[in-house]
Write a protein that holds these residues in place. Structure first.
Motif, PDB file in Angstrom:
ATOM      1  N   CYS A   1       2.911 -53.213  31.918  1.00  0.00           N
ATOM      2  CA  CYS A   1       3.981 -52.650  32.748  1.00  0.00           C
ATOM      3  C   CYS A   1       5.249 -52.477  31.920  1.00  0.00           C
ATOM      4  CB  CYS A   1       4.253 -53.564  33.945  1.00  0.00           C
ATOM      5  SG  CYS A   1       5.483 -52.930  35.097  1.00  0.00           S
ATOM      6  N   ILE A   2       5.797 -51.268  31.936  1.00  0.00           N
ATOM      7  CA  ILE A   2       7.098 -50.995  31.330  1.00  0.00           C
ATOM      8  C   ILE A   2       8.115 -50.896  32.462  1.00  0.00           C
ATOM      9  CG2 ILE A   2       8.467 -49.366  29.987  1.00  0.00           C
ATOM     10  CD1 ILE A   2       5.961 -48.524  28.547  1.00  0.00           C
ATOM     11  N   THR A   3       9.083 -51.809  32.490  1.00  0.00           N
ATOM     12  CA  THR A   3      10.065 -51.832  33.573  1.00  0.00           C
ATOM     13  C   THR A   3      11.281 -50.995  33.197  1.00  0.00           C
ATOM     14  OG1 THR A   3      11.021 -53.876  32.685  1.00  0.00           O
ATOM     15  CG2 THR A   3       9.333 -54.096  34.375  1.00  0.00           C
ATOM     16  N   LEU A   4      11.638 -50.081  34.078  1.00  0.00           N
ATOM     17  CA  LEU A   4      12.741 -49.151  33.838  1.00  0.00           C
ATOM     18  C   LEU A   4      13.705 -49.221  35.027  1.00  0.00           C
ATOM     19  CD1 LEU A   4      10.515 -46.154  32.658  1.00  0.00           C
ATOM     20  CD2 LEU A   4      11.743 -47.761  31.207  1.00  0.00           C
TER      21      LEU A   4
ATOM     22  N   GLY B   1      -7.246 -50.849  29.143  1.00  0.00           N
ATOM     23  CA  GLY B   1      -6.299 -50.988  30.222  1.00  0.00           C
ATOM     24  C   GLY B   1      -5.393 -49.779  30.366  1.00  0.00           C
ATOM     25  N   ILE B   2      -4.504 -49.860  31.362  1.00  0.00           N
ATOM     26  CA  ILE B   2      -3.555 -48.780  31.600  1.00  0.00           C
ATOM     27  C   ILE B   2      -2.140 -49.334  31.522  1.00  0.00           C
ATOM     28  CG2 ILE B   2      -5.181 -47.551  33.071  1.00  0.00           C
ATOM     29  CD1 ILE B   2      -3.427 -48.407  35.465  1.00  0.00           C
ATOM     30  N   THR B   3      -1.197 -48.444  31.265  1.00  0.00           N
ATOM     31  CA  THR B   3       0.221 -48.816  31.231  1.00  0.00           C
ATOM     32  C   THR B   3       0.925 -48.124  32.381  1.00  0.00           C
ATOM     33  OG1 THR B   3       0.200 -49.064  28.821  1.00  0.00           O
ATOM     34  CG2 THR B   3       2.342 -48.794  29.885  1.00  0.00           C
ATOM     35  N   ILE B   4       1.567 -48.918  33.226  1.00  0.00           N
ATOM     36  CA  ILE B   4       2.302 -48.399  34.378  1.00  0.00           C
ATOM     37  C   ILE B   4       3.788 -48.374  34.051  1.00  0.00           C
ATOM     38  CG2 ILE B   4       2.996 -48.877  36.762  1.00  0.00           C
ATOM     39  CD1 ILE B   4       0.234 -50.043  37.250  1.00  0.00           C
ATOM     40  N   GLY B   5       4.417 -47.238  34.287  1.00  0.00           N
ATOM     41  CA  GLY B   5       5.862 -47.135  34.173  1.00  0.00           C
ATOM     42  C   GLY B   5       6.478 -47.455  35.521  1.00  0.00           C
TER      43      GLY B   5
ATOM     44  N   LYS C   1      11.507 -38.602  31.444  1.00  0.00           N
ATOM     45  CA  LYS C   1      11.371 -37.785  30.235  1.00  0.00           C
ATOM     46  C   LYS C   1      11.244 -38.658  28.992  1.00  0.00           C
ATOM     47  CE  LYS C   1      13.764 -33.595  31.763  1.00  0.00           C
ATOM     48  NZ  LYS C   1      14.970 -32.738  31.569  1.00  0.00           N
ATOM     49  N   GLU C   2      12.021 -39.747  28.969  1.00  0.00           N
ATOM     50  CA  GLU C   2      12.058 -40.607  27.788  1.00  0.00           C
ATOM     51  C   GLU C   2      10.752 -41.372  27.586  1.00  0.00           C
ATOM     52  OE1 GLU C   2      14.805 -44.291  26.048  1.00  0.00           O
ATOM     53  OE2 GLU C   2      15.488 -43.098  27.773  1.00  0.00           O
TER      54      GLU C   2
ATOM     55  N   VAL D   1       3.449 -44.014  29.063  1.00  0.00           N
ATOM     56  CA  VAL D   1       2.828 -44.575  30.269  1.00  0.00           C
ATOM     57  C   VAL D   1       1.661 -43.695  30.722  1.00  0.00           C
ATOM     58  CG1 VAL D   1       5.039 -45.559  30.962  1.00  0.00           C
ATOM     59  CG2 VAL D   1       4.311 -43.387  31.938  1.00  0.00           C
ATOM     60  N   ASP D   2       0.756 -44.320  31.479  1.00  0.00           N
ATOM     61  CA  ASP D   2      -0.390 -43.591  32.039  1.00  0.00           C
ATOM     62  C   ASP D   2      -0.144 -43.168  33.480  1.00  0.00           C
ATOM     63  OD1 ASP D   2      -2.152 -43.982  29.714  1.00  0.00           O
ATOM     64  OD2 ASP D   2      -2.087 -46.092  30.297  1.00  0.00           O
TER      65      ASP D   2
END
Length: 433
Positions: free
Chosen positions: A29-32, A2-6, A45-46, A51-52
């Protein structure tokens, strides 16, 4: 795999968007959450190495991220379809009885907005739409001026920060939010893009390397044994480098080497073909007497031919140059700078301009390099877009930001076509004369 979406968005919609994204089993999913424009660059940057791909909740944060960061990951933003707009129009009509030509808009595709007006059999006025997004204040002023002059009764915005500011000024405002179908359509585009990237990354890449061994030492080589030991030394380093990129090394002559690997490995090692490899191989690739050509292709033969073409270009450029020839035969380089040209990114003058305009030093350095390359300081948005490899809309935003802060002036206009708006020509004031 799978992929990770920022996902970079605002607090009132980010959980909803994330819940739709994670309906895909192979997507994490990483929620920012961001509250102001300066948060975006810091978050990117962090989390860049976690994420991909990047997804922004709207066009304005996407543009801020695109201009002010140098991320290697692909970036996308949620577009607002006619369904999103119709939903908001229905609420305003049912709750307040306001017609569509009594509303102001921003960051909507003008062709789509005009189409909706036409479907509703209402005359479309372009002054209702703020298409060019310079910053939040510009968009807010657009809505406020129309409302205060009595031309509109409500503002419709796609930008959370614009909504917050308009509410502070007691201006009636509705925010257009994405629908489930909008989110799913964007995620599907991202997944297709990811599959295409996987295919490209698996394609063959050839790296051709030339080292003038007789010239790499400060003193002349005094014996054949010394020459042999140097040859062994560099061959050993290249074998280690080949292993790093899962490649196969072949020596084709004195100081001449060919490495067969994949596009994805070289793309990773050179940060998307923007820079030289890391310090692990600095001793080898910082040699003045080395030149490198990289070629991509559907077959090993095609990749070799493209690598040879890149190598010839590197020879023309001079010692230490790396060039890449892609599948479409386009050449790019040298790779010892962020955009294929040599420039200094950390001058005090550029740092000063960056602090005053919120544009990144990298973006300003690219513009400075374009001035040197083209030997002129007058640019249209299209020229800037071509030099920076960005969209014309993004280039216009950069130029308008520079003009607003006194680092560019409009000096003329050009009329390239018989129809359409004239294009402004800006004189960039980035260099002290």
């Amino acid at each position: 795999m799978g992929i990770t979406i920022g996902l970079i968005g605002v607090k009132d919609t980010i959980d909803f968007i994330s819940s739709v994204i994670t309906e895909h089993e192979d997507v994490a999913c990483i929620t920012l959450v961001h509250e102001n424009p300066t948060d975006i660059e810091r978050l990117m940057k962090e989390y860049e190495n976690k994420v991909d791909m990047w997804l922004f909740s709207g066009y304005l944060p996407y543009m801020i991220g695109l201009v002010n960061s140098n991320t290697a990951q692909s970036s996308f933003y949620l577009t607002y379809s006619g369904t999103s707009l119709y939903k908001t129009l229905y609420l305003i009509q049912s709750e307040h009885g306001v017609t569509v030509n009594q509303l102001s808009f921003d960051t909507i595709n003008p062709l789509e907005l005009e189409s909706i007006f036409r479907e509703l059999n209402v005359d479309y006025s372009k002054h209702l739409l703020q298409e060019e997004v310079l910053d939040v204040e510009t968009v807010v002023k657009h809505h406020e001026d129309l409302y205060r002059s009595g031309l509109t009764q409500f503002a419709l915005t796609c930008v959370w920060s614009v909504q917050q500011e308009l509410e502070k000024r007691n201006i009636p405002v509705y925010r257009i939010t994405p629908t489930i179908s909008d989110i799913k359509a964007t995620v599907n585009i991202m997944l297709r893009h990811n599959e295409l990237e996987k295919y490209r990354n698996a394609q063959i890449a050839v790296q051709m390397i030339e080292i003038d061994i007789l010239e790499v030492k400060d003193n002349y080589i005094t014996s054949s044994d010394e020459l042999y030991h140097l040859e062994v030394k560099y061959t050993s380093q290249l074998l280690r480098y080949s292993k790093k990129i899962n490649g196969s090394l072949k020596q084709v002559g004195p100081g001449r080497y060919v490495i067969f690997t994949t596009q994805g490995m070289l793309k990773w090692l050179t940060t998307d073909f923007k820079s030289l490899p890391s310090s692990e191989f600095e001793e080898l690739f910082k040699l003045n007497k080395i030149i490198v050509g990289i070629g991509m292709g559907q077959s090993a033969y095609e990749a070799e031919m493209h690598a040879l073409r890149a190598l010839y270009k590197a020879r023309e450029h001079g010692e230490g140059a790396w060039f890449v020839c892609f599948h479409d035969k386009k050449l790019f380089g040298p790779l010892n700078s962020l955009d294929g040209r040599n420039y200094v990114t950390e001058t005090e003058e550029l740092k000063k301009i960056s602090s005053e305009t919120s544009l990144s030093v990298v973006t300003l350095a690219k513009l400075s390099a374009a001035i040197d390359k083209l030997k002129k300081s007058d640019f249209s948005a299209n020229t800037v877009a071509q030099e920076l490899s960005i969209l014309p809309r993004s280039a216009r935003r950069i130029l308008m930001t520079l003009e607003k802060n006194g680092y560019a002036n409009v000096v003329s206009e050009e009329h390239p076509y018989t129809r359409g708006r004239p294009r402004k020509i800006y004189r960039l004031l980035l260099k002290n004369e």
